[in-house]
Motif scaffolding. Structure first.
Motif, short mmCIF file in Angstrom:
data_model
loop_
_atom_site.label_atom_id
_atom_site.label_comp_id
_atom_site.label_asym_id
_atom_site.label_seq_id
_atom_site.Cartn_x
_atom_site.Cartn_y
_atom_site.Cartn_z
N THR A 41 -9.37 5.09 -2.67
CA THR A 41 -8.74 5.28 -1.36
C THR A 41 -9.49 4.48 -0.31
O THR A 41 -10.71 4.60 -0.15
CB THR A 41 -8.75 6.77 -0.98
OG1 THR A 41 -7.91 7.48 -1.88
CG2 THR A 41 -8.23 6.96 0.45
N GLY A 84 0.82 -1.20 0.00
CA GLY A 84 0.00 0.00 0.00
C GLY A 84 0.86 1.26 0.00
O GLY A 84 2.08 1.21 0.16
N GLY A 85 0.21 2.39 -0.19
CA GLY A 85 0.94 3.65 -0.18
C GLY A 85 0.09 4.77 -0.72
O GLY A 85 -1.14 4.63 -0.86
N SER A 86 0.74 5.88 -1.02
CA SER A 86 0.06 7.05 -1.54
C SER A 86 0.51 7.31 -2.97
O SER A 86 1.71 7.33 -3.24
CB SER A 86 0.38 8.27 -0.67
OG SER A 86 -0.09 8.09 0.65
N VAL A 87 -0.45 7.50 -3.84
CA VAL A 87 -0.16 7.77 -5.25
C VAL A 87 -1.12 8.83 -5.75
O VAL A 87 -2.16 9.08 -5.16
CB VAL A 87 -0.28 6.51 -6.13
CG1 VAL A 87 0.74 5.47 -5.77
CG2 VAL A 87 -1.69 5.94 -6.06
N GLN A 88 -0.76 9.42 -6.86
CA GLN A 88 -1.66 10.36 -7.51
C GLN A 88 -2.62 9.62 -8.42
O GLN A 88 -2.34 8.48 -8.85
CB GLN A 88 -0.86 11.39 -8.30
CG GLN A 88 -0.08 12.36 -7.43
CD GLN A 88 0.49 13.51 -8.23
OE1 GLN A 88 0.84 13.37 -9.39
NE2 GLN A 88 0.59 14.67 -7.58
N GLN A 140 -3.00 0.36 3.74
CA GLN A 140 -3.70 1.57 3.33
C GLN A 140 -3.30 1.99 1.92
O GLN A 140 -2.11 2.02 1.58
CB GLN A 140 -3.39 2.71 4.31
CG GLN A 140 -4.02 4.03 3.96
CD GLN A 140 -5.53 4.03 4.09
OE1 GLN A 140 -6.09 3.43 5.02
NE2 GLN A 140 -6.21 4.70 3.17
N VAL A 141 -4.30 2.33 1.13
CA VAL A 141 -4.09 2.89 -0.21
C VAL A 141 -4.74 4.27 -0.23
O VAL A 141 -5.93 4.40 0.07
CB VAL A 141 -4.68 2.00 -1.30
CG1 VAL A 141 -4.64 2.70 -2.66
CG2 VAL A 141 -3.94 0.67 -1.36
N THR A 142 -3.97 5.27 -0.58
CA THR A 142 -4.47 6.64 -0.67
C THR A 142 -4.15 7.20 -2.04
O THR A 142 -3.00 7.20 -2.47
CB THR A 142 -3.83 7.52 0.41
OG1 THR A 142 -4.09 6.96 1.71
CG2 THR A 142 -4.41 8.93 0.36
N VAL A 143 -5.20 7.64 -2.73
CA VAL A 143 -5.05 8.19 -4.08
C VAL A 143 -5.47 9.65 -4.05
O VAL A 143 -6.61 9.97 -3.70
CB VAL A 143 -5.90 7.41 -5.09
CG1 VAL A 143 -5.65 7.93 -6.50
CG2 VAL A 143 -5.60 5.92 -5.02
N SER A 144 -4.57 10.52 -4.42
CA SER A 144 -4.86 11.95 -4.42
C SER A 144 -5.17 12.44 -5.82
O SER A 144 -4.65 11.91 -6.81
CB SER A 144 -3.68 12.72 -3.83
OG SER A 144 -2.51 12.46 -4.59
N PRO A 189 -9.23 8.64 -6.95
CA PRO A 189 -9.39 9.01 -5.54
C PRO A 189 -10.40 8.13 -4.80
O PRO A 189 -10.22 7.84 -3.61
CB PRO A 189 -9.86 10.46 -5.62
CG PRO A 189 -9.26 10.97 -6.88
CD PRO A 189 -9.31 9.80 -7.84
#
Length: 121
Positions: free
Chosen positions: A91, A9-13, A116-120, A88
């Protein structure tokens, strides 16, 4: 007993990609299907994808069809979720599950701790 450990998991655009992994250990022979679920704050848990052995077919939620791909490496007892064209609304906390699947239903007995997966945008 079966232990499931998710990672990746992680944060991506938006538009980006992530690959989730779920490593299974223990009595894995007891289960014939693996699945990925997700839960966003304030929302119900949603089954995202499922993969199994034998007659169990692959399943994708409509919201991820064409963007996500589930696969498994039996030699490594690992299931993957390749997520492309992330939005997004993807997320969420993503969970791996193992269980027994039949043509008439599914019983998910073991769960991982989540990643956690976060998409901005």
């Amino acid at each position: 007993q079966v232990q499931l450990v998710e990672s990746g998991g992680g944060s991506v655009q938006a538009g980006g990609s992530l690959r989730l992994s779920c490593a299974a250990s223990g009595d894995t022979y007891m289960n014939n299907c693996m699945g990925w679920f997700r839960q966003a704050p304030g929302k119900e848990r949603e089954e995202v994808a499922r993969i199994g052995r034998g007659i169990i077919t692959t399943y994708y939620a409509d919201s991820v069809k064409g963007r996500f791909t589930i696969s498994q490496d039996d030699a490594k007892n690992t299931v993957y979720l390749q997520m492309n064209s992330l939005k997004p609304e993807d997320t969420a906390m993503y969970y791996c599950a193992a269980g027994r699947c039949t043509t008439s239903g599914r019983t998910w007995k073991y769960w991982g701790q989540g990643t956690q997966v976060t998409v901005s945008s």
